[in-house]
Scaffold this motif. Structure first.
Motif, PDB file in Angstrom:
ATOM      1  N   GLY A 645       0.819  -1.213   0.000  1.00 44.97           N
ATOM      2  CA  GLY A 645       0.000   0.000   0.000  1.00 44.97           C
ATOM      3  C   GLY A 645       0.846   1.254   0.000  1.00 44.97           C
ATOM      4  N   ASP A 646       1.939   1.222   0.763  1.00 43.63           N
ATOM      5  CA  ASP A 646       2.831   2.374   0.840  1.00 43.63           C
ATOM      6  C   ASP A 646       3.493   2.647  -0.505  1.00 43.63           C
ATOM      7  N   THR A 647       3.857   1.577  -1.213  1.00 42.75           N
ATOM      8  CA  THR A 647       4.488   1.776  -2.524  1.00 42.75           C
ATOM      9  C   THR A 647       3.504   2.368  -3.534  1.00 42.75           C
ATOM     10  N   VAL A 648       2.215   2.030  -3.388  1.00 43.37           N
ATOM     11  CA  VAL A 648       1.197   2.657  -4.236  1.00 43.37           C
ATOM     12  C   VAL A 648       1.051   4.137  -3.865  1.00 43.37           C
ATOM     13  N   GLY A 649       1.088   4.401  -2.563  1.00 41.03           N
ATOM     14  CA  GLY A 649       0.895   5.770  -2.095  1.00 41.03           C
ATOM     15  C   GLY A 649       2.079   6.682  -2.315  1.00 41.03           C
ATOM     16  N   ASP A 650       3.269   6.114  -2.448  1.00 37.83           N
ATOM     17  CA  ASP A 650       4.463   6.952  -2.587  1.00 37.83           C
ATOM     18  C   ASP A 650       4.389   7.925  -3.762  1.00 37.83           C
ATOM     19  N   PRO A 651       4.177   7.447  -4.998  1.00 36.49           N
ATOM     20  CA  PRO A 651       4.086   8.418  -6.101  1.00 36.49           C
ATOM     21  C   PRO A 651       2.840   9.288  -6.021  1.00 36.49           C
ATOM     22  N   ALA A 652       1.793   8.782  -5.329  1.00 34.68           N
ATOM     23  CA  ALA A 652       0.572   9.581  -5.192  1.00 34.68           C
ATOM     24  C   ALA A 652       0.825  10.822  -4.361  1.00 34.68           C
ATOM     25  N   LYS A 653       1.488  10.644  -3.203  1.00 34.78           N
ATOM     26  CA  LYS A 653       1.653  11.771  -2.275  1.00 34.78           C
ATOM     27  C   LYS A 653       2.906  12.600  -2.536  1.00 34.78           C
ATOM     28  N   ASP A 654       3.878  12.059  -3.226  1.00 40.45           N
ATOM     29  CA  ASP A 654       5.140  12.783  -3.389  1.00 40.45           C
ATOM     30  C   ASP A 654       5.492  13.138  -4.825  1.00 40.45           C
ATOM     31  N   THR A 655       4.694  12.664  -5.794  1.00 39.46           N
ATOM     32  CA  THR A 655       4.970  13.009  -7.195  1.00 39.46           C
ATOM     33  C   THR A 655       3.741  13.656  -7.836  1.00 39.46           C
ATOM     34  N   SER A 656       2.707  12.870  -8.059  1.00 42.91           N
ATOM     35  CA  SER A 656       1.533  13.382  -8.775  1.00 42.91           C
ATOM     36  C   SER A 656       0.747  14.400  -7.956  1.00 42.91           C
ATOM     37  N   GLY A 657       0.465  14.084  -6.684  1.00 44.12           N
ATOM     38  CA  GLY A 657      -0.325  14.992  -5.852  1.00 44.12           C
ATOM     39  C   GLY A 657       0.255  16.379  -5.748  1.00 44.12           C
ATOM     40  N   PRO A 658       1.492  16.519  -5.236  1.00 46.02           N
ATOM     41  CA  PRO A 658       2.072  17.874  -5.145  1.00 46.02           C
ATOM     42  C   PRO A 658       2.354  18.497  -6.499  1.00 46.02           C
ATOM     43  N   GLY A 659       2.606  17.656  -7.516  1.00 49.49           N
ATOM     44  CA  GLY A 659       2.833  18.195  -8.854  1.00 49.49           C
ATOM     45  C   GLY A 659       1.610  18.912  -9.398  1.00 49.49           C
ATOM     46  N   LEU A 660       0.424  18.445  -8.987  1.00 44.43           N
ATOM     47  CA  LEU A 660      -0.811  19.081  -9.449  1.00 44.43           C
ATOM     48  C   LEU A 660      -0.930  20.516  -8.955  1.00 44.43           C
ATOM     49  N   ASN A 661      -0.396  20.806  -7.752  1.00 44.93           N
ATOM     50  CA  ASN A 661      -0.406  22.195  -7.267  1.00 44.93           C
ATOM     51  C   ASN A 661       0.264  23.119  -8.265  1.00 44.93           C
ATOM     52  N   ALA A 662       1.470  22.706  -8.650  1.00 40.98           N
ATOM     53  CA  ALA A 662       2.231  23.520  -9.593  1.00 40.98           C
ATOM     54  C   ALA A 662       1.547  23.576 -10.949  1.00 40.98           C
ATOM     55  N   LEU A 663       0.990  22.446 -11.397  1.00 37.92           N
ATOM     56  CA  LEU A 663       0.312  22.409 -12.700  1.00 37.92           C
ATOM     57  C   LEU A 663      -0.806  23.435 -12.764  1.00 37.92           C
ATOM     58  N   ILE A 664      -1.646  23.483 -11.722  1.00 41.56           N
ATOM     59  CA  ILE A 664      -2.787  24.404 -11.703  1.00 41.56           C
ATOM     60  C   ILE A 664      -2.316  25.843 -11.892  1.00 41.56           C
ATOM     61  N   LYS A 665      -1.266  26.210 -11.170  1.00 39.06           N
ATOM     62  CA  LYS A 665      -0.824  27.611 -11.217  1.00 39.06           C
ATOM     63  C   LYS A 665      -0.050  27.926 -12.494  1.00 39.06           C
ATOM     64  N   VAL A 666       0.718  26.962 -12.999  1.00 40.77           N
ATOM     65  CA  VAL A 666       1.432  27.202 -14.265  1.00 40.77           C
ATOM     66  C   VAL A 666       0.441  27.443 -15.387  1.00 40.77           C
ATOM     67  N   VAL A 667      -0.594  26.628 -15.474  1.00 40.02           N
ATOM     68  CA  VAL A 667      -1.591  26.784 -16.532  1.00 40.02           C
ATOM     69  C   VAL A 667      -2.261  28.153 -16.429  1.00 40.02           C
ATOM     70  N   ASN A 668      -2.598  28.581 -15.214  1.00 41.84           N
ATOM     71  CA  ASN A 668      -3.197  29.906 -15.040  1.00 41.84           C
ATOM     72  C   ASN A 668      -2.228  31.013 -15.429  1.00 41.84           C
ATOM     73  N   MET A 669      -0.954  30.863 -15.070  1.00 38.22           N
ATOM     74  CA  MET A 669       0.035  31.879 -15.423  1.00 38.22           C
ATOM     75  C   MET A 669       0.245  31.951 -16.929  1.00 38.22           C
ATOM     76  N   VAL A 670       0.251  30.804 -17.599  1.00 40.16           N
ATOM     77  CA  VAL A 670       0.382  30.787 -19.063  1.00 40.16           C
ATOM     78  C   VAL A 670      -0.794  31.529 -19.698  1.00 40.16           C
ATOM     79  N   ALA A 671      -1.996  31.272 -19.184  1.00 41.57           N
ATOM     80  CA  ALA A 671      -3.191  31.935 -19.721  1.00 41.57           C
ATOM     81  C   ALA A 671      -3.096  33.444 -19.579  1.00 41.57           C
TER      82      ALA A 671
END
Length: 688
Positions: A645-671
């Motif tokens: 379960g932890d290995t499934v959660g690792d990329p969720a909480k430390d790669t994709s999840g926090p990456g989405l924060n940056a994605l949201i703001k980059v897309v808005n800044m590009v716009a």
């Protein structure tokens, strides 16, 4: 009365923050470094971390140069607008990279000093680890406030544009771009190493975490730093800068009603720096030896003192207490995000306990339970954010003037960031203590030392989860303020965003899709890299006699090279998505469709980020709970299921999840940055 001179307090406060960070760093580096064996292990971690970060920023620099040229060529040329924005972009990118460098440079040196301090007890080790994290916290807020305010002051002093805040957009975009790449690249690195090390080490070989016999152990410890120190440092640097910029942009539109609307958010940020410095001294271990309570004392002090100071700033600059209420709303949301995230990720509460219990019947039930709590965890934060938006909009008079209402939301977002320095300190505390435990384990320190580092590390898992929850909440409010500026910039009326408009509906669907595609790409990147690490660790166990007996040394560098190459290669596509998709939608479908995309990515990205972050944190701590002796402890069937379960959660909480924060703001800044390129209706709309 002209209060313009007060604006110089903003860059001065930024410099004070950097100076205090330097003094703290000097204090941390003066601590005992431990035995030669401990120093050798720490040196290997330092070498791997710096090698990766240098290569990462070289790769990002190529993308940055291309974008600088495009900004200079595509934006309006009048009054050197495009040139100044391009300069701001470079300045923002360099500042964001510097925040990551500073943070990681201290953390990779504080780790061994924390391990050495653990010989003297819990309080001594806690002080070293927290001070190491505080260096990053103060550097992030100091560089961010100094960068935004200095660039604005220069543009305003020389009257480089009718609205000088417009020129600072380039700075925000530069910060956003670095944040996205640093978050994604660091996330892929750290989780590929972690997953690979756990699958072969814990599950197959049955050896402890951070065991020196595991060939992936150095890469794993390096990953903690490049992901949670450099990555989170760049992430919250960007969040701080972009949210500050959004408030200033909206403030520039309401200057007739609120003369100090641009100055006000800068003064809140300046005051928050001094509050943070004072609050650092509240972090003390009490008689009950509760580490989490000691850390929360600092957060509580920062929140309470800020609430008092913000009252007087609001009275002096605005004279309207409704904006103080909006600021209080932001601080309340911060507290609630911390409480909600801790509830869903701490070993003390129902979600983690139930996931641990589900591990008794295998990995399948562990994963199902974790997912269910991840989905559930979105409810309370969203309710808090919704109420916060409504209160901060209407309390300042949004019903009569929507722009002022949106400015009220941006004030709430700025107030949320008043504790950024303290929150980043908590986040970087996590990898420092994690590394300290690894160094203690690999250098075969006495059990008493490892007990201290384990206590610190167990709390570090929660602090990292809490930090990500805070970043998600602040990103949501900041992105709403950015969206409001985009909507005003392209002059979209209220009726233009009806879903009866097929172009808006197209944009909504694409915006909702983008977080899923981004998460798919980043999680697959971790999977592919982790598979290579697993193969390499298995090869070494098989081909190098004596590793398991401790008579032969693993080839640590091979795993470091694998995850470094994978992270640098795989971070390009997610970064490109954030830039190419909004530009393509704006050109092909027009400004209305792009507005729909921004709404879609904010809503879906917020939900998905919270789900991934909280589920991942809960899986991690469910494993820790079992390792403490529950349900058979380490090596039991329940433990093996929890590791999966932890290995499934690792990329969720430390790669994709926090990456989405940056994605949201980059897309808005590009716009916002390329808004002049997007005509209403776009190429498709012109044919309809």
């Amino acid at each position: 009365m002209d209060l313009g001179y007060l604006i110089y307090l903003a860059p001065i406060s930024g410099l004070v923050s950097l100076l205090f960070a330097a003094l703290l760093a000097k204090k941390v580096l003066a601590e005992d470094k431990g035995s030669k064996e401990m120093q050798d292990i720490a040196a290997a971690i330092q070498e791997g971390a710096m090698a990766y970060l240098n290569r990462q920023y070289k790769t990002i620099a190529i993308v940055a140069v291309i974008l600088t040229i495009l900004i200079a060529l595509l934006l309006p040329k009048s009054d050197y607008y495009s040139f100044i924005v391009a300069v701001g972009f470079v300045f923002g990118a360099i500042s964001s990279a510097a925040a990551g460098y500073i943070g990681m440079n201290v953390s990779i040196r504080a780790n061994v000093r924390t391990a050495a301090a653990a010989k003297n007890g819990l309080e001594s080790a806690l002080n070293v680890a927290f001070r190491g994290g505080a260096v990053t916290g103060l550097a992030v807020v100091g560089l961010s406030l100094f960068g935004v305010s200095t660039f604005y002051i220069i543009c305003d002093y020389f009257a480089l544009a009718a609205n000088p805040v417009d020129l600072v957009i380039g700075f925000g975009f530069g910060a956003s771009l670095i944040s996205l790449f640093a978050r994604v690249g660091g996330g892929i690195y750290t989780k590929a190493a972690d997953v690979g090390a756990d699958i072969v080490g814990k599950v197959e070989a049955g050896i402890p975490e951070d065991d020196p016999r595991n060939p992936a152990v150095i890469a794993d410890n390096v990953g903690d730093n490049v992901g949670d120190c450099a990555g989170m440092g760049a992430d919250l640097f960007e969040t701080y800068a972009v949210t500050l910029l959004a408030a200033m942009l909206l403030g520039s539109l309401v200057l007739d009603s609120i003369p100090n609307a641009i100055l006000y958010p800068l003064m809140l940020g300046a005051a928050a720096i001094f509050v943070t410095i004072v609050s650092l001294f509240f972090v003390r271990l009490g008689k009950n030896k509760n580490i989490m309570n000691a850390l929360y004392k600092g957060v509580a002090a920062a929140t309470i003192i800020s609430a008092v100071v913000f009252f007087f700033i609001t009275e002096y600059l605005i004279g309207d207490y409704t904006f103080y209420i909006a600021a209080l709303v932001g601080m309340v949301i911060t507290v609630l995000m911390v409480v909600f995230t801790e509830y869903y990720t701490s070993t003390k509460y129902r979600p983690v306990k139930e996931i641990a219990a589900a591990s008794q019947t295998g990995a399948g039930t562990n994963v199902i339970s974790g997912l269910s709590f991840g989905f559930e965890s979105t409810a309370l934060p969203v309710i808090a954010i919704v109420i916060g938006i409504l209160v901060s909009f209407f309390v300042v008079g949004g019903a009569a003037d929507a722009t002022i209402g949106l400015y009220g939301i941006s004030v709430a977002a700025i107030a949320m960031l008043s504790t950024t320095g303290m929150i980043v300190a908590l986040d970087c505390y996590g990898p420092i203590t994690d590394n300290a435990g690894g160094i203690a384990e690999m250098s075969k320190q006495p059990e008493s030392v490892r007990e201290v580092t384990d206590e610190l590390d167990a709390v570090g898992n929660t602090t990292k989860a809490v930090t990500k929850g805070y970043a998600i909440g602040s990103a949501a409010l900041g992105a709403l303020a950015l969206f409001a500026d985009y909507k005003l910039r392209v002059d979209l009326g209220a009726g233009s965003l009806s879903i009866d408009n097929p172009l808006v509906l197209v944009g909504l669907l694409i915006g909702g899709l983008l977080p899923f595609i981004f998460s798919s790409v980043t999680m697959r990147a971790v999977s592919k890299a982790a598979m290579k690490v697993v193969d390499e660790v298995r090869r070494q166990f098989k081909e190098i006699p004596g590793i398991m007996e401790g008579t032969a040394k693993p080839e640590y560098g091979k795993c470091v090279d694998i995850v470094t190459s994978a992270a640098l290669r795989e971070m390009v596509v997610p970064g490109a998505l954030a830039i190419v998709v909004p530009v393509a939608v704006g050109i092909i479908f027009g400004s209305e469709a792009l507005a729909g995309l921004l709404i879609g990515i904010i809503v879906v990205g917020l939900m998905l980020a919270m789900t991934l972050n909280n589920a991942g944190g809960a899986w991690d701590n469910a494993k820790k709970l079992i390792e403490s002796g529950l349900y058979g402890g380490k090596g039991s069937e329940a433990h093996k299921a929890a590791v999966v379960g932890d290995t499934v959660g690792d990329p969720a909480k430390d790669t994709s999840g926090p990456g989405l924060n940056a994605l949201i703001k980059v897309v808005n800044m590009v716009a916002i940055l390329f808004a002049t390129l997007f005509m209403s209706g776009g190429l498709i709309g012109g044919l309809l």
